[in-house]
Design a protein around this motif. Structure first.
Motif, PDB file in Angstrom:
ATOM      1  N   LEU A 179       0.829  -1.205   0.000  1.00 18.12           N
ATOM      2  CA  LEU A 179       0.000   0.000   0.000  1.00 18.12           C
ATOM      3  C   LEU A 179       0.862   1.253   0.000  1.00 18.12           C
ATOM      4  CD1 LEU A 179      -2.905   1.178   0.146  1.00 18.12           C
ATOM      5  CD2 LEU A 179      -2.463   1.491   2.568  1.00 18.12           C
ATOM      6  N   LEU A 180       1.919   1.273   0.788  1.00 24.17           N
ATOM      7  CA  LEU A 180       2.806   2.435   0.825  1.00 24.17           C
ATOM      8  C   LEU A 180       3.377   2.729  -0.561  1.00 24.17           C
ATOM      9  CD1 LEU A 180       4.707   1.758   4.150  1.00 24.17           C
ATOM     10  CD2 LEU A 180       3.009   3.548   3.739  1.00 24.17           C
ATOM     11  N   LEU A 181       3.758   1.684  -1.282  1.00 24.02           N
ATOM     12  CA  LEU A 181       4.298   1.878  -2.627  1.00 24.02           C
ATOM     13  C   LEU A 181       3.232   2.395  -3.591  1.00 24.02           C
ATOM     14  CD1 LEU A 181       6.617  -1.251  -2.876  1.00 24.02           C
ATOM     15  CD2 LEU A 181       7.286   1.141  -2.513  1.00 24.02           C
ATOM     16  N   LYS A 182       2.000   1.927  -3.438  1.00 21.38           N
ATOM     17  CA  LYS A 182       0.904   2.421  -4.276  1.00 21.38           C
ATOM     18  C   LYS A 182       0.595   3.882  -3.959  1.00 21.38           C
ATOM     19  CE  LYS A 182      -1.244  -2.062  -5.054  1.00 21.38           C
ATOM     20  NZ  LYS A 182      -2.416  -2.921  -4.807  1.00 21.38           N
ATOM     21  N   LEU A 183       0.610   4.239  -2.673  1.00 17.34           N
ATOM     22  CA  LEU A 183       0.384   5.633  -2.285  1.00 17.34           C
ATOM     23  C   LEU A 183       1.491   6.527  -2.830  1.00 17.34           C
ATOM     24  CD1 LEU A 183      -0.743   5.048   1.402  1.00 17.34           C
ATOM     25  CD2 LEU A 183      -2.162   5.999  -0.429  1.00 17.34           C
ATOM     26  N   LYS A 184       2.724   6.043  -2.772  1.00 18.87           N
ATOM     27  CA  LYS A 184       3.863   6.786  -3.316  1.00 18.87           C
ATOM     28  C   LYS A 184       3.671   7.015  -4.810  1.00 18.87           C
ATOM     29  CE  LYS A 184       8.763   6.357  -4.273  1.00 18.87           C
ATOM     30  NZ  LYS A 184       9.958   5.556  -4.175  1.00 18.87           N
ATOM     31  N   SER A 185       3.316   5.969  -5.520  1.00 19.51           N
ATOM     32  CA  SER A 185       3.122   6.063  -6.964  1.00 19.51           C
ATOM     33  C   SER A 185       1.983   7.023  -7.314  1.00 19.51           C
ATOM     34  CB  SER A 185       2.834   4.678  -7.533  1.00 19.51           C
ATOM     35  OG  SER A 185       2.586   4.739  -8.908  1.00 19.51           O
ATOM     36  N   PHE A 186       0.896   6.949  -6.571  1.00 19.06           N
ATOM     37  CA  PHE A 186      -0.270   7.796  -6.843  1.00 19.06           C
ATOM     38  C   PHE A 186       0.024   9.263  -6.561  1.00 19.06           C
ATOM     39  CE2 PHE A 186      -4.114   9.987  -5.469  1.00 19.06           C
ATOM     40  CZ  PHE A 186      -4.970   9.747  -6.534  1.00 19.06           C
ATOM     41  N   SER A 187       0.710   9.523  -5.458  1.00 21.43           N
ATOM     42  CA  SER A 187       0.858  10.902  -4.984  1.00 21.43           C
ATOM     43  C   SER A 187       2.168  11.573  -5.369  1.00 21.43           C
ATOM     44  CB  SER A 187       0.744  10.933  -3.456  1.00 21.43           C
ATOM     45  OG  SER A 187       1.867  10.280  -2.872  1.00 21.43           O
ATOM     46  N   GLY A 188       3.185  10.778  -5.647  1.00 23.47           N
ATOM     47  CA  GLY A 188       4.505  11.355  -5.877  1.00 23.47           C
ATOM     48  C   GLY A 188       5.226  11.691  -4.580  1.00 23.47           C
ATOM     49  N   LYS A 189       4.598  11.409  -3.458  1.00 23.51           N
ATOM     50  CA  LYS A 189       5.219  11.632  -2.147  1.00 23.51           C
ATOM     51  C   LYS A 189       6.100  10.433  -1.800  1.00 23.51           C
ATOM     52  CE  LYS A 189       2.891  15.399  -0.913  1.00 23.51           C
ATOM     53  NZ  LYS A 189       3.519  16.635  -0.531  1.00 23.51           N
ATOM     54  N   SER A 190       7.132  10.667  -1.017  1.00 21.61           N
ATOM     55  CA  SER A 190       8.014   9.571  -0.624  1.00 21.61           C
ATOM     56  C   SER A 190       7.360   8.721   0.463  1.00 21.61           C
ATOM     57  CB  SER A 190       9.344  10.119  -0.114  1.00 21.61           C
ATOM     58  OG  SER A 190       9.171  10.740   1.149  1.00 21.61           O
ATOM     59  N   THR A 191       7.817   7.484   0.565  1.00 20.83           N
ATOM     60  CA  THR A 191       7.320   6.634   1.649  1.00 20.83           C
ATOM     61  C   THR A 191       7.755   7.205   2.996  1.00 20.83           C
ATOM     62  OG1 THR A 191       9.214   5.159   1.347  1.00 20.83           O
ATOM     63  CG2 THR A 191       7.150   4.502   0.307  1.00 20.83           C
TER      64      THR A 191
END
Length: 81
Positions: free
Chosen positions: A61-73
């Motif tokens: 999920l963290l990697l998907k959130l990173k990909s979606f938002s451009g924010k770092s983990t």
């Protein structure tokens, strides 16, 4: 020296409420929980648990959130850029 390092590492725990706020911030106001959950490939109920700090986000999920938002983990977990 090893025991000091182990103590410092054991003190590192994510603040789940802060992580939940950042997940909610990533979702924004344009998407419902259901829409965002579908994008992430999880259920709306599971997303709700993450946003209420009732469940710890998985690495996936963290990697998907990173990909979606451009924010770092790091930012998602700690709030630090």
């Amino acid at each position: 020296m090893t025991s000091i390092r182990q103590e410092k590492i054991s003190e590192l725990k994510p603040n789940l409420k802060a992580v939940a706020r950042r997940i909610r911030e990533i979702r924004g106001f344009d998407l419902t929980q259901g829409q965002f959950a579908k994008i992430l490939g999880i259920s709306q109920a599971q997303l709700s648990k993450y946003e209420k700090a009732q469940s710890v986000p998985t690495v996936d999920l963290l990697l998907k959130l990173k990909s979606f938002s451009g924010k770092s983990t790091d930012w998602i977990l700690t709030g630090n850029e």
